[in-house]
Design a protein around this motif. Structure first.
Motif, PDB file in Angstrom:
ATOM      1  N   GLY A  98      -0.884   2.161 -10.423  1.00  0.00           N
ATOM      2  CA  GLY A  98      -1.303   2.642  -9.109  1.00  0.00           C
ATOM      3  C   GLY A  98      -2.684   3.242  -9.214  1.00  0.00           C
ATOM      4  O   GLY A  98      -3.096   3.689 -10.286  1.00  0.00           O
ATOM      5  N   GLY A  99      -3.403   3.241  -8.095  1.00  0.00           N
ATOM      6  CA  GLY A  99      -4.713   3.862  -8.126  1.00  0.00           C
ATOM      7  C   GLY A  99      -5.404   3.825  -6.785  1.00  0.00           C
ATOM      8  O   GLY A  99      -5.046   3.044  -5.904  1.00  0.00           O
ATOM      9  N   SER A 100      -6.390   4.693  -6.681  1.00  0.00           N
ATOM     10  CA  SER A 100      -7.072   4.841  -5.393  1.00  0.00           C
ATOM     11  C   SER A 100      -8.452   4.204  -5.380  1.00  0.00           C
ATOM     12  O   SER A 100      -9.106   4.185  -4.347  1.00  0.00           O
ATOM     13  CB  SER A 100      -7.213   6.337  -5.073  1.00  0.00           C
ATOM     14  OG  SER A 100      -8.057   6.953  -6.021  1.00  0.00           O
ATOM     15  N   MET A 115       0.824  -1.201   0.000  1.00  0.00           N
ATOM     16  CA  MET A 115       0.000   0.000   0.000  1.00  0.00           C
ATOM     17  C   MET A 115       0.861   1.256   0.000  1.00  0.00           C
ATOM     18  O   MET A 115       1.940   1.279   0.577  1.00  0.00           O
ATOM     19  CB  MET A 115      -0.997   0.002   1.170  1.00  0.00           C
ATOM     20  CG  MET A 115      -0.412  -0.031   2.542  1.00  0.00           C
ATOM     21  SD  MET A 115      -1.604  -0.647   3.779  1.00  0.00           S
ATOM     22  CE  MET A 115      -2.686   0.737   3.983  1.00  0.00           C
ATOM     23  N   GLU A 116       0.339   2.272  -0.688  1.00  0.00           N
ATOM     24  CA  GLU A 116       1.007   3.576  -0.724  1.00  0.00           C
ATOM     25  C   GLU A 116       0.147   4.555   0.053  1.00  0.00           C
ATOM     26  O   GLU A 116      -0.996   4.816  -0.322  1.00  0.00           O
ATOM     27  CB  GLU A 116       1.164   4.039  -2.186  1.00  0.00           C
ATOM     28  CG  GLU A 116       1.661   5.475  -2.317  1.00  0.00           C
ATOM     29  CD  GLU A 116       1.606   5.988  -3.761  1.00  0.00           C
ATOM     30  OE1 GLU A 116       1.548   5.168  -4.701  1.00  0.00           O
ATOM     31  OE2 GLU A 116       1.599   7.211  -3.938  1.00  0.00           O
ATOM     32  N   ILE A 117       0.680   5.061   1.156  1.00  0.00           N
ATOM     33  CA  ILE A 117      -0.061   6.022   1.977  1.00  0.00           C
ATOM     34  C   ILE A 117       0.457   7.419   1.646  1.00  0.00           C
ATOM     35  O   ILE A 117       1.652   7.699   1.783  1.00  0.00           O
ATOM     36  CB  ILE A 117       0.117   5.694   3.474  1.00  0.00           C
ATOM     37  CG1 ILE A 117      -0.455   4.303   3.766  1.00  0.00           C
ATOM     38  CG2 ILE A 117      -0.536   6.759   4.345  1.00  0.00           C
ATOM     39  CD1 ILE A 117      -0.233   3.792   5.179  1.00  0.00           C
ATOM     40  N   PRO A 165       2.048   3.794 -14.118  1.00  0.00           N
ATOM     41  CA  PRO A 165       1.030   4.788 -14.417  1.00  0.00           C
ATOM     42  C   PRO A 165       0.032   4.899 -13.266  1.00  0.00           C
ATOM     43  O   PRO A 165      -0.357   3.878 -12.694  1.00  0.00           O
ATOM     44  CB  PRO A 165       0.351   4.262 -15.682  1.00  0.00           C
ATOM     45  CG  PRO A 165       0.993   2.985 -16.039  1.00  0.00           C
ATOM     46  CD  PRO A 165       2.018   2.647 -15.019  1.00  0.00           C
ATOM     47  N   THR A 166      -0.345   6.120 -12.952  1.00  0.00           N
ATOM     48  CA  THR A 166      -1.294   6.378 -11.863  1.00  0.00           C
ATOM     49  C   THR A 166      -2.119   7.608 -12.217  1.00  0.00           C
ATOM     50  O   THR A 166      -1.598   8.536 -12.826  1.00  0.00           O
ATOM     51  CB  THR A 166      -0.539   6.658 -10.541  1.00  0.00           C
ATOM     52  OG1 THR A 166       0.405   5.638 -10.315  1.00  0.00           O
ATOM     53  CG2 THR A 166      -1.498   6.703  -9.363  1.00  0.00           C
ATOM     54  N   GLY A 167      -3.384   7.586 -11.824  1.00  0.00           N
ATOM     55  CA  GLY A 167      -4.269   8.719 -12.107  1.00  0.00           C
ATOM     56  C   GLY A 167      -5.310   8.309 -13.130  1.00  0.00           C
ATOM     57  O   GLY A 167      -4.995   8.117 -14.300  1.00  0.00           O
ATOM     58  N   GLY A 168      -6.538   8.083 -12.648  1.00  0.00           N
ATOM     59  CA  GLY A 168      -7.619   7.726 -13.560  1.00  0.00           C
ATOM     60  C   GLY A 168      -7.641   6.258 -13.947  1.00  0.00           C
ATOM     61  O   GLY A 168      -8.249   5.899 -14.955  1.00  0.00           O
ATOM     62  N   GLY A 207       8.949   5.127  -1.819  1.00  0.00           N
ATOM     63  CA  GLY A 207       8.300   6.431  -1.870  1.00  0.00           C
ATOM     64  C   GLY A 207       8.017   6.824  -3.304  1.00  0.00           C
ATOM     65  O   GLY A 207       8.695   6.366  -4.229  1.00  0.00           O
ATOM     66  N   LEU A 208       6.984   7.633  -3.465  1.00  0.00           N
ATOM     67  CA  LEU A 208       6.627   8.119  -4.799  1.00  0.00           C
ATOM     68  C   LEU A 208       6.190   9.572  -4.690  1.00  0.00           C
ATOM     69  O   LEU A 208       5.859  10.044  -3.601  1.00  0.00           O
ATOM     70  CB  LEU A 208       5.462   7.319  -5.402  1.00  0.00           C
ATOM     71  CG  LEU A 208       5.659   5.818  -5.569  1.00  0.00           C
ATOM     72  CD1 LEU A 208       4.834   5.061  -4.574  1.00  0.00           C
ATOM     73  CD2 LEU A 208       5.331   5.384  -6.977  1.00  0.00           C
ATOM     74  N   ALA A 209       6.178  10.233  -5.821  1.00  0.00           N
ATOM     75  CA  ALA A 209       5.672  11.601  -5.864  1.00  0.00           C
ATOM     76  C   ALA A 209       5.032  11.822  -7.222  1.00  0.00           C
ATOM     77  O   ALA A 209       5.358  11.137  -8.190  1.00  0.00           O
ATOM     78  CB  ALA A 209       6.816  12.588  -5.657  1.00  0.00           C
ATOM     79  N   PRO A 210       4.120  12.777  -7.301  1.00  0.00           N
ATOM     80  CA  PRO A 210       3.520  13.065  -8.601  1.00  0.00           C
ATOM     81  C   PRO A 210       4.514  13.717  -9.560  1.00  0.00           C
ATOM     82  O   PRO A 210       4.357  13.625 -10.780  1.00  0.00           O
ATOM     83  CB  PRO A 210       2.368  14.018  -8.268  1.00  0.00           C
ATOM     84  CG  PRO A 210       2.559  14.437  -6.856  1.00  0.00           C
ATOM     85  CD  PRO A 210       3.494  13.504  -6.190  1.00  0.00           C
ATOM     86  N   GLY A 211       5.531  14.376  -9.026  1.00  0.00           N
ATOM     87  CA  GLY A 211       6.504  15.057  -9.875  1.00  0.00           C
ATOM     88  C   GLY A 211       7.931  14.686  -9.543  1.00  0.00           C
ATOM     89  O   GLY A 211       8.186  13.815  -8.696  1.00  0.00           O
ATOM     90  N   ALA A 268       5.247   5.471   0.877  1.00  0.00           N
ATOM     91  CA  ALA A 268       4.716   6.812   1.102  1.00  0.00           C
ATOM     92  C   ALA A 268       4.553   7.496  -0.245  1.00  0.00           C
ATOM     93  O   ALA A 268       5.468   7.472  -1.075  1.00  0.00           O
ATOM     94  CB  ALA A 268       5.665   7.609   1.974  1.00  0.00           C
ATOM     95  N   GLY A 269       3.370   8.089  -0.454  1.00  0.00           N
ATOM     96  CA  GLY A 269       3.125   8.823  -1.698  1.00  0.00           C
ATOM     97  C   GLY A 269       3.085  10.317  -1.450  1.00  0.00           C
ATOM     98  O   GLY A 269       3.115  10.772  -0.300  1.00  0.00           O
ATOM     99  N   THR A 270       3.013  11.067  -2.528  1.00  0.00           N
ATOM    100  CA  THR A 270       2.955  12.526  -2.469  1.00  0.00           C
ATOM    101  C   THR A 270       4.100  13.100  -1.620  1.00  0.00           C
ATOM    102  O   THR A 270       3.893  14.006  -0.809  1.00  0.00           O
ATOM    103  CB  THR A 270       1.584  13.036  -1.942  1.00  0.00           C
ATOM    104  OG1 THR A 270       0.533  12.151  -2.372  1.00  0.00           O
ATOM    105  CG2 THR A 270       1.270  14.409  -2.496  1.00  0.00           C
TER     106      THR A 270
HETATM  107  O1  LIG Z   1       0.269  11.526  -4.705  1.00  0.00           O
HETATM  108  C1  LIG Z   1       0.941  10.874  -5.482  1.00  0.00           C
HETATM  109  O2  LIG Z   1       2.068  10.389  -5.204  1.00  0.00           O
HETATM  110  C2  LIG Z   1       0.422  10.711  -6.846  1.00  0.00           C
HETATM  111  O3  LIG Z   1       1.168  10.406  -7.734  1.00  0.00           O
HETATM  112  C3  LIG Z   1      -0.985  10.913  -7.169  1.00  0.00           C
HETATM  113  C4  LIG Z   1      -1.876   9.687  -6.956  1.00  0.00           C
HETATM  114  O4  LIG Z   1      -1.228   8.547  -7.352  1.00  0.00           O
HETATM  115  C5  LIG Z   1      -3.171   9.867  -7.644  1.00  0.00           C
HETATM  116  O5  LIG Z   1      -3.844  10.956  -7.067  1.00  0.00           O
HETATM  117  C6  LIG Z   1      -4.090   8.678  -7.664  1.00  0.00           C
HETATM  118  O6  LIG Z   1      -5.003   8.916  -8.673  1.00  0.00           O
HETATM  119  P1  LIG Z   1      -6.454   8.226  -8.754  1.00  0.00           P
HETATM  120  O7  LIG Z   1      -6.256   6.747  -8.758  1.00  0.00           O
HETATM  121  O8  LIG Z   1      -7.016   8.738 -10.036  1.00  0.00           O
HETATM  122  O9  LIG Z   1      -7.173   8.716  -7.543  1.00  0.00           O
END
Ligand SMILES: O=C(O)C(=O)C[C@H](O)[C@H](O)COP(=O)(O)O
Length: 207
Positions: free
Chosen positions: A177-179, A37-39, A155-158, A84-88, A64-66
């Motif tokens: 990845g995904g929520s 899990m990524e928190i 890939p993550t997001g949507g 760990g991960l980050a969006p950018g 850990a995310g974000t």
């Molecule tokens: O915070 C991070 O480390 C991110 O990279 C962003 C998240 O992975 C997305 O917000 C998940 O996107 P959804 O699955 O569309 O909800």
């Protein structure tokens, strides 16, 4: 660590408002067959949630995310995060994560981002926001010139059970990845059985 992510190929991304939810959530994911899990570091409860999982569920790979700042990367590592991960892509975060021994995947969305990541010796990258950026077609085109470098993407997001197979079919995709299976609302309402059901459904779609 990376091999374990690659084995299941799904990283649930969770936002926890209350660290008390961490343990039942881990149990729900484990019951569904996921031991990862990524928190995300978007709430005050993130650090304590990671510590709680790292302490009580040694079989769970907690990340850990974000992670937006070097300080957050250090706190995540100290709390027990193993990745760990980050969006950018923030070179300072990468530097701190590396010095702390935290496996870290920065987020990318453009060719220049990928080249910046490669120049910092990062080979496992989050592709974010995957769906809005153009989905599997975009990732396939984007990754083309870089496949020979050995770079892989999460890939993550949507992403959801409905489209995850399209991403996983790409050779450059290590995992998605995904929520959706750990949606904030499901967690807040304690719908652990539904989280287990969605986790099983996701794993079935991934295989
Ligand atoms: O915070 C991070 O480390 C991110 O990279 C962003 C998240 O992975 C997305 O917000 C998940 O996107 P959804 O699955 O569309 O909800």
């Amino acid at each position: 660590m990376i091999d374990r992510i690659l084995a299941k190929r799904i990283v649930p991304v969770v936002v926890l408002d209350d660290a008390e939810s961490a343990a039942p959530l881990a149990e729900a994911l484990l019951a569904g067959g996921l031991d990862i899990m990524e928190i995300t570091f978007r709430t005050a409860a993130a650090e304590e949630s990671i510590r709680s999982i790292a302490t009580s569920f040694p079989e769970v790979l907690v990340g850990a995310g974000t992670l937006l700042t070097p300080e957050q990367a250090q706190r995540a590592k100290d709390a027990g995060a193993v990745f760990g991960l980050a969006p950018g892509l923030n070179p300072e975060v990468i530097k701190t994560a590396r010095a702390a021994g935290l496996e870290f995947s920065p987020g990318v969305m453009t060719p220049s981002d990928i080249e910046a990541a490669l120049s910092l010796d990062c080979k496992l990258l989050k592709f974010f926001p995957a769906g809005a950026a153009g989905g599997p077609g975009m990732l396939k085109a984007l990754a083309g010139p870089y496949a020979h470098t050995g770079v892989k993407f999460i890939p993550t997001g949507g992403i959801s059970s409905a489209n995850l197979a399209d991403y996983l079919a790409l050779p450059v995709v290590a995992a998605i990845g995904g929520s959706w299976m750990v949606d904030k609302k499901l967690v807040a309402e304690g719908k652990w059985d539904e989280i287990t059901r969605l986790t099983k459904e996701a794993l079935a779609a991934a295989s």
